[in-house]
Enzyme design. Structure first.
Site, PDB file in Angstrom:
ATOM      1  N   SER A 143      47.473  43.745  42.253  1.00 20.74           N
ATOM      2  CA  SER A 143      48.341  43.167  43.170  1.00 20.74           C
ATOM      3  C   SER A 143      49.601  42.786  42.483  1.00 20.74           C
ATOM      4  O   SER A 143      49.777  43.010  41.269  1.00 20.74           O
ATOM      5  CB  SER A 143      47.666  41.621  43.508  1.00 20.74           C
ATOM      6  OG  SER A 143      48.737  40.866  44.190  1.00 20.74           O
ATOM      7  N   TYR A 156      43.643  33.714  40.645  1.00 16.78           N
ATOM      8  CA  TYR A 156      43.794  35.071  41.154  1.00 16.78           C
ATOM      9  C   TYR A 156      44.923  35.746  40.232  1.00 16.78           C
ATOM     10  O   TYR A 156      44.651  36.991  39.823  1.00 16.78           O
ATOM     11  CB  TYR A 156      44.297  35.046  42.530  1.00 16.78           C
ATOM     12  CG  TYR A 156      44.532  36.002  43.304  1.00 16.78           C
ATOM     13  CD1 TYR A 156      43.697  36.852  44.078  1.00 16.78           C
ATOM     14  CD2 TYR A 156      45.663  36.771  43.570  1.00 16.78           C
ATOM     15  CE1 TYR A 156      43.805  38.012  44.842  1.00 16.78           C
ATOM     16  CE2 TYR A 156      46.023  37.852  44.112  1.00 16.78           C
ATOM     17  CZ  TYR A 156      45.010  38.522  44.777  1.00 16.78           C
ATOM     18  OH  TYR A 156      45.401  39.870  45.746  1.00 16.78           O
TER      19      TYR A 156
HETATM   20  P1  NAD Z   1      39.478  41.808  52.133  1.00 12.81           P
HETATM   21  O1  NAD Z   1      39.076  40.417  52.232  1.00 12.81           O
HETATM   22  O2  NAD Z   1      39.841  42.338  53.489  1.00 12.81           O
HETATM   23  O3  NAD Z   1      38.384  42.537  51.472  1.00 12.81           O
HETATM   24  C1  NAD Z   1      37.816  42.585  50.338  1.00 12.81           C
HETATM   25  C2  NAD Z   1      36.469  43.136  50.136  1.00 12.81           C
HETATM   26  O4  NAD Z   1      36.065  42.980  48.912  1.00 12.81           O
HETATM   27  C3  NAD Z   1      35.754  42.820  51.296  1.00 12.81           C
HETATM   28  O5  NAD Z   1      34.857  44.031  51.873  1.00 12.81           O
HETATM   29  C4  NAD Z   1      34.571  41.957  50.518  1.00 12.81           C
HETATM   30  O6  NAD Z   1      33.310  41.966  51.148  1.00 12.81           O
HETATM   31  C5  NAD Z   1      34.480  42.499  49.220  1.00 12.81           C
HETATM   32  N1  NAD Z   1      34.181  41.612  48.057  1.00 12.81           N
HETATM   33  C6  NAD Z   1      34.491  40.487  48.051  1.00 12.81           C
HETATM   34  N2  NAD Z   1      33.824  40.094  46.920  1.00 12.81           N
HETATM   35  C7  NAD Z   1      32.951  40.981  46.585  1.00 12.81           C
HETATM   36  C8  NAD Z   1      31.960  40.922  45.642  1.00 12.81           C
HETATM   37  N3  NAD Z   1      31.504  40.075  44.646  1.00 12.81           N
HETATM   38  N4  NAD Z   1      31.296  42.403  45.341  1.00 12.81           N
HETATM   39  C9  NAD Z   1      31.523  43.220  46.142  1.00 12.81           C
HETATM   40  N5  NAD Z   1      32.369  43.367  47.235  1.00 12.81           N
HETATM   41  C10 NAD Z   1      33.272  42.126  47.329  1.00 12.81           C
HETATM   42  O7  NAD Z   1      40.745  41.901  51.059  1.00 12.81           O
HETATM   43  P2  NAD Z   1      41.698  43.137  51.170  1.00 12.81           P
HETATM   44  O8  NAD Z   1      43.128  42.619  51.402  1.00 12.81           O
HETATM   45  O9  NAD Z   1      41.125  44.378  51.596  1.00 12.81           O
HETATM   46  O10 NAD Z   1      41.689  43.176  49.654  1.00 12.81           O
HETATM   47  C11 NAD Z   1      41.248  44.412  48.566  1.00 12.81           C
HETATM   48  C12 NAD Z   1      41.960  44.166  47.339  1.00 12.81           C
HETATM   49  O11 NAD Z   1      43.490  44.261  47.348  1.00 12.81           O
HETATM   50  C13 NAD Z   1      41.549  43.082  46.538  1.00 12.81           C
HETATM   51  O12 NAD Z   1      41.605  43.391  45.269  1.00 12.81           O
HETATM   52  C14 NAD Z   1      42.817  42.046  46.666  1.00 12.81           C
HETATM   53  O13 NAD Z   1      43.072  41.085  45.737  1.00 12.81           O
HETATM   54  C15 NAD Z   1      44.003  43.077  46.471  1.00 12.81           C
HETATM   55  N6  NAD Z   1      45.161  43.094  47.324  1.00 12.81           N
HETATM   56  C16 NAD Z   1      45.448  42.683  48.477  1.00 12.81           C
HETATM   57  C17 NAD Z   1      46.502  42.397  49.072  1.00 12.81           C
HETATM   58  C18 NAD Z   1      46.620  41.813  50.607  1.00 12.81           C
HETATM   59  O14 NAD Z   1      47.914  41.402  50.915  1.00 12.81           O
HETATM   60  N7  NAD Z   1      45.641  42.134  51.513  1.00 12.81           N
HETATM   61  C19 NAD Z   1      47.792  42.445  48.368  1.00 12.81           C
HETATM   62  C20 NAD Z   1      47.844  42.781  47.054  1.00 12.81           C
HETATM   63  C21 NAD Z   1      46.429  43.021  46.437  1.00 12.81           C
END
Ligand code: NAD
Length: 239
Positions: A143, A156
């Site tokens: 991130s 986080y």
């Molecule tokens: P999301 O909540 O849509 O998806 C997260 C996924 O991770 C879900 O499928 C959830 O079931 C899974 N998950 C959570 N805990 C878990 C566990 N213990 N074991 C297995 N699966 C698990 O979130 P997203 O936005 O798609 O995020 C994905 C990644 O991208 C994350 O690491 C997040 O930190 C990172 N990220 C997201 C953003 C954003 O703005 N959406 C920005 C920067 C980084």
């Protein structure tokens, strides 16, 4: 197709960014292991989507914070498709609470998924790749908050900062094995993790004012970077 004959596992890929990465990998010819934690139907939907476009996929339950879960994800992938070429450590959670009010349990939970889960995924995948003897690709979805402070999100930010140094350190250790390790560090992306923005339009406006391109990213924007990092085109990009 950029990923023909490659085998990939993507954690947390039943939704959001992970799902977009898995679908893009499938479109580029990879066989993909989808990972879900608690909703098998979402994992199955992603599998069907890949199969519809002519690709191969399986869905595996695993909590990435548990060593046995991650081990099983790699084991099932190799059992089904014979090898592992690309590991994407994408699963992540967040829980925003002011620092002084954050209970230890929240710290431990976020660190266990976002940092320990990535460490476990890197180690299990790298062990498999080393045993295969012909390199591999590890991609962590980190991130902007691996660098940029975010008040109320200390576990986080600490986890993502940890993933940055984990990536840089093991990129050096794994380079002699031909394994590249890279992070993608997205800014705000339109996924369920940001659902609070729908309830707070003023927060959305403030966020938009800080983004030079003037829009929130789409999961596909991250997926295209992941395709590059998984492909032969990135063989000299690591760390
Ligand atoms: P999301 O909540 O849509 O998806 C997260 C996924 O991770 C879900 O499928 C959830 O079931 C899974 N998950 C959570 N805990 C878990 C566990 N213990 N074991 C297995 N699966 C698990 O979130 P997203 O936005 O798609 O995020 C994905 C990644 O991208 C994350 O690491 C997040 O930190 C990172 N990220 C997201 C953003 C954003 O703005 N959406 C920005 C920067 C980084």
């Amino acid at each position: 197709m950029q990923l023909e004959n490659k085998v990939a596992a993507v954690t947390g890929s039943s939704l959001g960014i992970g799902r977009a990465i898995a679908l893009a990998f499938g479109r580029e010819g990879a066989s993909v292991a989808i990972n879900y934690r608690s909703h098998p139907e979402e994992g199955q939907e992603a599998v069907q989507e890949i199969e519809k476009s002519g690709g191969k996929a399986i869905s595996v339950q695993a909590d990435v914070s548990e060593p046995e879960g991650v081990r099983n994800l790699i084991r099932q992938t190799v059992k089904e498709f014979g090898r592992l070429d690309v590991m994407v450590n994408n699963a992540g959670i967040e829980q925003k609470i002011p620092f002084l009010e954050t209970p230890l349990e929240v710290w431990e939970k976020v660190i266990s998924v976002n940092l320990t889960g990535v460490w476990l995924g890197c180690q299990e995948a790298a062990s498999q790749m080393v045993s295969q003897g012909d390199g591999g690709r590890i991609i962590n979805v980190s991130s902007v908050h691996e660098d940029l402070p975010m008040p109320t999100n200390s576990p986080y930010c600490a986890a993502k900062g940890g993933v940055r140094m984990l990536m840089r350190t093991i990129a050096v250790e794994l380079a002699p094995h031909g394994i590249t390790v890279n992070n993608i560090a997205p800014g705000a992306i339109e996924t369920p993790i940001n659902r609070n923005l729908d309830e707070h339009p003023e927060q959305r406006q403030k966020l938009l004012s800080e983004i030079p391109l003037g829009r929130i990213g789409r999961p596909e924007d991250v997926a295209s970077m992941a395709v590059y990092l998984a492909s032969d085109a990135s063989s000299y990009s690591t760390g």
